[in-house]
Design a protein around this motif. Structure first.
Motif, short mmCIF file in Angstrom:
data_model
loop_
_atom_site.label_atom_id
_atom_site.label_comp_id
_atom_site.label_asym_id
_atom_site.label_seq_id
_atom_site.Cartn_x
_atom_site.Cartn_y
_atom_site.Cartn_z
N ALA A 118 -108.21 -60.83 101.57
CA ALA A 118 -108.05 -61.93 100.63
C ALA A 118 -106.61 -62.43 100.70
O ALA A 118 -105.68 -61.65 100.86
CB ALA A 118 -108.35 -61.46 99.22
N ASP A 119 -106.44 -63.72 100.56
CA ASP A 119 -105.11 -64.33 100.55
C ASP A 119 -104.45 -64.03 99.20
O ASP A 119 -104.97 -64.43 98.16
CB ASP A 119 -105.24 -65.83 100.77
CG ASP A 119 -103.90 -66.54 100.78
OD1 ASP A 119 -102.86 -65.86 100.84
OD2 ASP A 119 -103.90 -67.79 100.71
N PRO A 120 -103.31 -63.34 99.17
CA PRO A 120 -102.66 -62.98 97.91
C PRO A 120 -102.35 -64.18 97.02
O PRO A 120 -102.48 -64.11 95.80
CB PRO A 120 -101.37 -62.27 98.34
CG PRO A 120 -101.60 -61.84 99.73
CD PRO A 120 -102.58 -62.81 100.32
N LYS A 121 -101.96 -65.30 97.63
CA LYS A 121 -101.66 -66.50 96.83
C LYS A 121 -102.93 -67.01 96.14
O LYS A 121 -102.88 -67.43 94.98
CB LYS A 121 -101.08 -67.59 97.72
CG LYS A 121 -99.68 -67.29 98.19
CD LYS A 121 -99.15 -68.43 99.04
CE LYS A 121 -97.79 -68.10 99.59
NZ LYS A 121 -97.28 -69.17 100.45
N GLU A 122 -104.03 -66.99 96.85
CA GLU A 122 -105.29 -67.47 96.27
C GLU A 122 -105.75 -66.55 95.14
O GLU A 122 -106.26 -67.01 94.11
CB GLU A 122 -106.37 -67.56 97.36
CG GLU A 122 -107.60 -68.30 96.94
CD GLU A 122 -107.32 -69.72 96.45
OE1 GLU A 122 -107.92 -70.10 95.43
OE2 GLU A 122 -106.51 -70.43 97.06
N VAL A 123 -105.55 -65.26 95.28
CA VAL A 123 -105.91 -64.30 94.23
C VAL A 123 -105.09 -64.58 92.98
O VAL A 123 -105.62 -64.59 91.86
CB VAL A 123 -105.72 -62.84 94.72
CG1 VAL A 123 -105.87 -61.86 93.58
CG2 VAL A 123 -106.70 -62.52 95.83
N ARG A 124 -103.79 -64.84 93.12
CA ARG A 124 -102.94 -65.15 91.97
C ARG A 124 -103.38 -66.45 91.29
O ARG A 124 -103.41 -66.54 90.07
CB ARG A 124 -101.47 -65.24 92.39
CG ARG A 124 -100.84 -63.89 92.65
CD ARG A 124 -99.34 -63.98 92.77
NE ARG A 124 -98.91 -64.72 93.94
CZ ARG A 124 -98.70 -64.20 95.14
NH1 ARG A 124 -98.90 -62.91 95.33
NH2 ARG A 124 -98.30 -64.94 96.14
N ARG A 125 -103.70 -67.46 92.09
CA ARG A 125 -104.18 -68.73 91.52
C ARG A 125 -105.46 -68.52 90.70
O ARG A 125 -105.61 -69.06 89.61
CB ARG A 125 -104.46 -69.75 92.64
CG ARG A 125 -103.24 -70.41 93.16
CD ARG A 125 -103.61 -71.57 94.11
NE ARG A 125 -102.50 -71.82 94.97
CZ ARG A 125 -102.40 -71.47 96.25
NH1 ARG A 125 -103.41 -70.88 96.85
NH2 ARG A 125 -101.33 -71.73 96.95
N LYS A 126 -106.37 -67.72 91.23
CA LYS A 126 -107.63 -67.47 90.55
C LYS A 126 -107.38 -66.75 89.23
O LYS A 126 -107.97 -67.10 88.20
CB LYS A 126 -108.55 -66.64 91.45
CG LYS A 126 -109.92 -66.42 90.87
CD LYS A 126 -110.81 -65.64 91.81
CE LYS A 126 -112.16 -65.37 91.16
NZ LYS A 126 -112.96 -64.47 91.97
N ARG A 127 -106.49 -65.75 89.23
CA ARG A 127 -106.18 -65.02 87.99
C ARG A 127 -105.57 -65.96 86.96
O ARG A 127 -105.88 -65.89 85.78
CB ARG A 127 -105.21 -63.87 88.28
CG ARG A 127 -105.86 -62.68 88.86
CD ARG A 127 -104.87 -61.53 88.90
NE ARG A 127 -105.44 -60.42 89.61
CZ ARG A 127 -104.77 -59.61 90.41
NH1 ARG A 127 -103.48 -59.81 90.60
NH2 ARG A 127 -105.35 -58.62 91.01
N ALA A 128 -104.65 -66.81 87.40
CA ALA A 128 -104.01 -67.75 86.48
C ALA A 128 -105.02 -68.71 85.89
O ALA A 128 -104.99 -69.02 84.70
CB ALA A 128 -102.90 -68.51 87.21
N LYS A 129 -105.94 -69.17 86.70
CA LYS A 129 -106.96 -70.10 86.25
C LYS A 129 -107.87 -69.45 85.21
O LYS A 129 -108.31 -70.08 84.25
CB LYS A 129 -107.79 -70.59 87.44
CG LYS A 129 -108.77 -71.67 87.11
CD LYS A 129 -109.47 -72.15 88.36
CE LYS A 129 -110.44 -73.27 88.03
NZ LYS A 129 -111.12 -73.75 89.23
N GLU A 130 -108.14 -68.16 85.39
CA GLU A 130 -108.99 -67.43 84.46
C GLU A 130 -108.23 -66.98 83.21
O GLU A 130 -108.81 -66.42 82.30
CB GLU A 130 -109.60 -66.21 85.16
CG GLU A 130 -110.60 -66.57 86.25
CD GLU A 130 -111.05 -65.37 87.04
OE1 GLU A 130 -110.56 -64.24 86.80
OE2 GLU A 130 -111.92 -65.55 87.91
N GLY A 131 -106.92 -67.19 83.19
CA GLY A 131 -106.11 -66.83 82.03
C GLY A 131 -105.73 -65.38 81.96
O GLY A 131 -105.29 -64.90 80.92
N LYS A 132 -105.85 -64.66 83.05
CA LYS A 132 -105.47 -63.25 83.05
C LYS A 132 -103.96 -63.12 83.20
O LYS A 132 -103.33 -63.85 83.95
CB LYS A 132 -106.17 -62.51 84.20
CG LYS A 132 -107.66 -62.42 84.01
CD LYS A 132 -108.30 -61.62 85.10
CE LYS A 132 -109.80 -61.54 84.88
NZ LYS A 132 -110.45 -60.85 85.97
#
Length: 114
Positions: A82-96
Motif C-alpha cells: 500500500a502507498d503510505p501517502k494514500e493510507v494517510r489520506r484515507k485515515r484523514a478522510k475517515e476522521g481517524k
C-alpha cells in the motif's frame, strides 16, 4: 590472479529473509551480485527490469550498475503493498487521529512551573 570480494545478497520475505553469500571479482556490480546469488531462480517474482524490484546497499537505494565492495550487503526490496501517502489520506478522510511517537504529548510532567 584476480582479486575477489565477498558480499551478501538478501531478499526479505514476509516471514523470513533469504541470505546468499557470494564471491565476486573486484569491480562487480549489484546486478552481478544478484545474478550470482541464485535468488532470482529460487524466487521468480524477483525482477531486475526497470519496473521490477528496487535494490540497495545497507538500506540505501542504488542503481544496478553500482560497483560493490567487500562485505557489502545487497538488499532486494519487495514492492510496497500500500502507498503510505494514500493510507494517510484515507485515515484523514475517515476522521481517524494519527499519533506521533508512543505516548501522550500533553502531560504536565516536566513543564516549567510559574
Amino acid at each position: 590472479m584476480a582479486e575477489t570480494i565477498g558480499v551478501e545478497v538478501v531478499y526479505a520475505l514476509k516471514d523470513r529473509q533469504e541470505i546468499a553469500s557470494v564471491n565476486l571479482p573486484k569491480g562487480a556490480t549489484i546486478k552481478d551480485a544478484v545474478e550470482a546469488s541464485g535468488l532470482m531462480e529460487k524466487y521468480p517474482e524477483i525482477s531486475l527490469e526497470k519496473t521490477g524490484n528496487k535494490v540497495g546497499i545497507y538500506a540505501k537505494l542504488a542503481p544496478l550498475t553500482t560497483e560493490v565492495r567487500d562485505r557489502d550487503r545487497i538488499e532486494i526490496y519487495r514492492p510496497l503493498i500500500a502507498d503510505p501517502k494514500e493510507v494517510r489520506r484515507k485515515r484523514a478522510k475517515e476522521g481517524k487521529v494519527m499519533k506521533k511517537g508512543g505516548g501522550e504529548a500533553d502531560t504536565d510532567e516536566g513543564a516549567a512551573s510559574e
